[in-house]
Design a protein around this motif. Structure first.
Motif, PDB file in Angstrom:
ATOM      1  N   GLN A 159      -8.556   0.257  -3.177  1.00 11.21           N
ATOM      2  CA  GLN A 159      -7.323  -0.189  -3.014  1.00 11.21           C
ATOM      3  C   GLN A 159      -6.975  -0.640  -4.509  1.00 11.21           C
ATOM      4  O   GLN A 159      -6.979  -2.076  -4.439  1.00 11.21           O
ATOM      5  CB  GLN A 159      -7.292  -1.149  -2.027  1.00 11.21           C
ATOM      6  CG  GLN A 159      -7.991  -0.537  -0.568  1.00 11.21           C
ATOM      7  CD  GLN A 159      -7.908  -1.618   0.378  1.00 11.21           C
ATOM      8  OE1 GLN A 159      -9.179  -2.273   0.577  1.00 11.21           O
ATOM      9  NE2 GLN A 159      -7.249  -1.787   1.281  1.00 11.21           N
ATOM     10  N   LYS A 201       0.717  -1.127  -0.012  1.00 10.43           N
ATOM     11  CA  LYS A 201       0.026  -0.042   0.000  1.00 10.43           C
ATOM     12  C   LYS A 201       0.950   1.294  -0.095  1.00 10.43           C
ATOM     13  O   LYS A 201       0.604   2.249  -0.627  1.00 10.43           O
ATOM     14  CB  LYS A 201      -0.965  -0.140   1.034  1.00 10.43           C
ATOM     15  CG  LYS A 201      -1.973   1.348   1.250  1.00 10.43           C
ATOM     16  CD  LYS A 201      -2.940   1.047   2.465  1.00 10.43           C
ATOM     17  CE  LYS A 201      -3.768   2.266   2.514  1.00 10.43           C
ATOM     18  NZ  LYS A 201      -4.452   2.105   3.785  1.00 10.43           N
ATOM     19  N   ASN A 251      -0.643  -9.426  -1.223  1.00 11.02           N
ATOM     20  CA  ASN A 251      -1.978  -8.694  -1.835  1.00 11.02           C
ATOM     21  C   ASN A 251      -2.575  -9.825  -2.305  1.00 11.02           C
ATOM     22  O   ASN A 251      -3.916  -9.840  -2.210  1.00 11.02           O
ATOM     23  CB  ASN A 251      -1.522  -8.048  -2.852  1.00 11.02           C
ATOM     24  CG  ASN A 251      -1.091  -6.534  -2.548  1.00 11.02           C
ATOM     25  OD1 ASN A 251      -1.206  -6.310  -1.495  1.00 11.02           O
ATOM     26  ND2 ASN A 251      -0.234  -5.904  -3.491  1.00 11.02           N
TER      27      ASN A 251
END
Length: 281
Positions: free
Chosen positions: A244, A42, A62
């Motif tokens: 995201q 992130k 992820n």
């Protein structure tokens, strides 16, 4: 060959290869960007541009988070069930309907064809209110089988693909089999249907890709984590406070893997079906 002819010849070669390379890069750039983003944390995604390589290509956090949070295992299972049922149903209904419209001449045959053509002119979104009311009345809302039945509706393109192939199959095959005592079902399933292999492959590709990527109807008629499809699962990480994208890209890569495996396994049949469909008629 004169100098001018050589310049024209090599000039066209340069333009052909330049355009090929340019549009290949243009098409692959989003995929490359998605792969790079899928391996970023992130913090990396927020502080670097999309083409900056991740610090580690062995970071699968992820993918693990997407698999767990988006319930991807259930989404893949649901999508597989929907895909198999919809493709099978569409091929069978479309081919049999095309068989009737092509082989049997009856009052209203042309009207039915024109109505199918007219249906393509109507935007699907304009009919959603009536469709939703019908689905609700039948009790198909928020049930996987209801969504399958809705998606199984044969589209006009599939019908006309089958009709085109039937027009290139001699009617004498039907007549010979009928004189030998074969029923219409026997003629269709044992004689004509095997000859439709190129059309079947083409319809399976068109219907399969559309069903696997479909999101609007899935989000409208399905509900809950146990009824997620792959396209719906990717929207788990989209919210009003931001998306995201590193997780979305990881999910997109995961969703591409089954399609890529199917393509590698059946690429011979896919290519033969498409090429046969291109020259038929």
């Amino acid at each position: 060959m004169t100098l001018v002819q050589k310049i024209k010849h090599y000039g066209w070669i340069f333009i052909e290869y330049f355009s090929l390379i340019f549009f290949s890069i243009f098409a692959l750039l989003p995929v490359v960007s998605c792969v790079i983003t899928a391996f970023k944390t992130k913090e990396e995604y927020e502080n670097t541009n999309v083409m900056t390589l991740p610090e580690s290509w062995l970071n699968f956090d992820n993918f693990i988070q997407v698999w767990n949070d988006a319930n991807m295992g259930r989404a893949f299972l649901n999508s597989a069930i929907v895909l198999v049922c919809v493709v099978f149903g569409s091929v069978m209904v479309g081919s049999m309907l095309a068989y009737v419209l092509n082989r049997f001449k009856f009052p209203g045959n042309g009207l039915i064809r024109n109505l199918f053509l007219f249906a393509t002119l109507l935007p699907g979104i304009a009919m959603q209110v009536a469709t939703y009311q019908l689905m609700y009345s039948l009790g198909f809302i928020y049930h996987l089988y209801g969504y399958i039945i809705l998606s199984m509706g044969t589209d006009v393109i599939s019908i006309y693909i089958f009709i085109q192939f039937f027009e290139n199959i001699s009617v004498s095959l039907d007549e010979s089999a009928y004189m030998d005592g074969a029923s219409y079902f026997t003629i269709f399933f044992k004689i004509l249907f095997p000859l439709l292999k190129p059309a079947i492959v083409t319809v399976m590709i068109l219907k399969g890709v559309g069903t696997y990527n479909e999101y609007y109807n899935a989000s409208l008629y399905l509900s809950g984590k146990n009824q997620l499809t792959v396209s719906m699962a990717l929207y788990t990480f989209v919210g009003p406070l931001g998306s995201q994208f590193n997780l979305i890209c990881a999910g997109a890569i995961m969703s591409l893997i089954p399609a890529f495996i199917v393509f590698l396994v059946f690429q011979k049949q896919i290519y033969s079906g498409l090429t046969a469909g291109a020259v038929k008629g």
